[in-house]
Design a protein around this motif. Structure first.
Motif, PDB file in Angstrom:
ATOM      1  N   GLU A 270       0.857  -1.171   0.000  1.00 50.68           N
ATOM      2  CA  GLU A 270       0.000   0.000   0.000  1.00 50.68           C
ATOM      3  C   GLU A 270       0.896   1.224   0.000  1.00 50.68           C
ATOM      4  OE1 GLU A 270      -2.835  -0.223   3.245  1.00 50.68           O
ATOM      5  OE2 GLU A 270      -2.860  -2.411   3.072  1.00 50.68           O
ATOM      6  N   GLY A 271       0.507   2.232  -0.774  1.00 52.24           N
ATOM      7  CA  GLY A 271       1.359   3.409  -0.794  1.00 52.24           C
ATOM      8  C   GLY A 271       0.761   4.572  -1.538  1.00 52.24           C
ATOM      9  N   ASP A 272       1.570   5.613  -1.688  1.00 55.06           N
ATOM     10  CA  ASP A 272       1.154   6.846  -2.350  1.00 55.06           C
ATOM     11  C   ASP A 272       1.887   6.982  -3.677  1.00 55.06           C
ATOM     12  OD1 ASP A 272      -0.565   7.674  -0.268  1.00 55.06           O
ATOM     13  OD2 ASP A 272       1.147   8.421   0.872  1.00 55.06           O
ATOM     14  N   LEU A 273       1.101   7.137  -4.739  1.00 62.30           N
ATOM     15  CA  LEU A 273       1.631   7.340  -6.084  1.00 62.30           C
ATOM     16  C   LEU A 273       1.463   8.805  -6.433  1.00 62.30           C
ATOM     17  CD1 LEU A 273       2.681   6.117  -8.791  1.00 62.30           C
ATOM     18  CD2 LEU A 273       0.266   5.816  -9.421  1.00 62.30           C
ATOM     19  N   THR A 274       2.547   9.443  -6.871  1.00 61.30           N
ATOM     20  CA  THR A 274       2.495  10.852  -7.253  1.00 61.30           C
ATOM     21  C   THR A 274       2.866  10.980  -8.723  1.00 61.30           C
ATOM     22  OG1 THR A 274       3.103  11.545  -5.019  1.00 61.30           O
ATOM     23  CG2 THR A 274       3.371  13.176  -6.773  1.00 61.30           C
ATOM     24  N   ILE A 275       1.921  11.521  -9.495  1.00 61.02           N
ATOM     25  CA  ILE A 275       2.112  11.799 -10.921  1.00 61.02           C
ATOM     26  C   ILE A 275       1.623  13.219 -11.161  1.00 61.02           C
ATOM     27  CG2 ILE A 275       1.469  11.163 -13.289  1.00 61.02           C
ATOM     28  CD1 ILE A 275       0.926   8.313 -12.257  1.00 61.02           C
ATOM     29  N   LYS A 276       2.415  14.018 -11.854  1.00 55.91           N
ATOM     30  CA  LYS A 276       2.064  15.417 -12.147  1.00 55.91           C
ATOM     31  C   LYS A 276       1.759  16.209 -10.882  1.00 55.91           C
ATOM     32  CE  LYS A 276      -0.222  16.407 -15.944  1.00 55.91           C
ATOM     33  NZ  LYS A 276      -1.256  16.434 -17.007  1.00 55.91           N
ATOM     34  N   GLY A 277       2.466  15.888  -9.802  1.00 53.51           N
ATOM     35  CA  GLY A 277       2.277  16.613  -8.551  1.00 53.51           C
ATOM     36  C   GLY A 277       1.019  16.234  -7.794  1.00 53.51           C
ATOM     37  N   ILE A 278       0.280  15.239  -8.278  1.00 50.77           N
ATOM     38  CA  ILE A 278      -0.963  14.785  -7.636  1.00 50.77           C
ATOM     39  C   ILE A 278      -0.683  13.444  -6.974  1.00 50.77           C
ATOM     40  CG2 ILE A 278      -3.353  14.084  -8.013  1.00 50.77           C
ATOM     41  CD1 ILE A 278      -3.242  15.926 -10.554  1.00 50.77           C
ATOM     42  N   THR A 279      -1.018  13.319  -5.696  1.00 48.50           N
ATOM     43  CA  THR A 279      -0.756  12.090  -4.940  1.00 48.50           C
ATOM     44  C   THR A 279      -2.064  11.381  -4.627  1.00 48.50           C
ATOM     45  OG1 THR A 279       1.225  13.079  -3.973  1.00 48.50           O
ATOM     46  CG2 THR A 279       0.310  11.149  -2.854  1.00 48.50           C
ATOM     47  N   LYS A 280      -2.099  10.085  -4.947  1.00 50.21           N
ATOM     48  CA  LYS A 280      -3.274   9.246  -4.671  1.00 50.21           C
ATOM     49  C   LYS A 280      -2.797   7.913  -4.096  1.00 50.21           C
ATOM     50  CE  LYS A 280      -6.430  11.888  -6.672  1.00 50.21           C
ATOM     51  NZ  LYS A 280      -7.596  12.435  -6.007  1.00 50.21           N
TER      52      LYS A 280
END
Length: 190
Positions: free
Chosen positions: A120-130
């Motif tokens: 489980e974790g946080d994915l950040t793409i284009k400065g957006i974290t989900k």
């Protein structure tokens, strides 16, 4: 009697296994390739990959704990078609001029026995974290047959919506749901 108690205590201490130390593994860039797939106009499932990713896994199998850090070079996208490689880096997709990297940072690693089963974790793409959960389909830890180093191999995948990361151009004609796969070989740091 006193000597017998001391001898018994020492025997117990010697017989108790030592606690395993956490080991940090660094990604092997020649054998680590994040890739993703998505539905293309309802006709095919397209597969694209990134040629450059760095990161590490800190693993303590005995304690059932791990930390995972991944950095993906978004400019290393490989679609198999040069014009698409540059087109997908534009603002309405990855916007690599402003956001050259995507990151994944674990928040929890789940185990079954001494093997990790999901991350489980946080994915950040284009400065957006989900948040995202990556299910582990394959995990191996053994000595690398050529380099003679403690090595792990991991294959993990999870689903996300590209529109959640401001990359939803052509949705719904081109699928919004993306399957992210991360294939990693990593060697223990010395």
């Amino acid at each position: 009697m006193k000597k017998t108690l001391i001898a018994a205590a020492l025997a117990c201490f010697v017989a108790t296994p030592a606690f395993a130390e956490p080991t940090t593994f660094t990604f092997d860039p020649q054998h680590t390739f994040p890739h993703f797939s998505y539905d293309h106009f309802g006709m095919t499932n397209q597969h694209l990959r990134f040629d450059k990713a760095t990161g590490s896994v800190t693993l303590d199998q005995e304690a059932k704990k791990a930390d995972v850090d991944v950095v993906i070079d978004m400019k290393s996208i490989s679609t198999g078609f040069e014009a698409f490689d540059s087109g997908i880096q534009k603002e309405d997709f990855f916007n690599t001029e402003k956001y050259p990297e995507a990151t994944f940072k674990s928040t929890k690693v789940n185990f079954d026995g001494d093997k990790p089963t999901s991350i489980e974790g946080d994915l950040t793409i284009k400065g957006i974290t989900k948040p995202i959960t990556l299910e582990i389909s394959s995990f191996t830890r053994k000595e690398h047959p050529l380099l003679k180093k403690d090595t792990i191999g991991v294959e993990a995948s999870g689903k996300l919506k590209r529109s959640d990361f401001d990359a939803g151009k052509f949705v719904p004609l081109v699928g919004d749901e993306v399957t992210l796969n991360i294939v990693v070989e990593a060697m223990a740091e010395e």
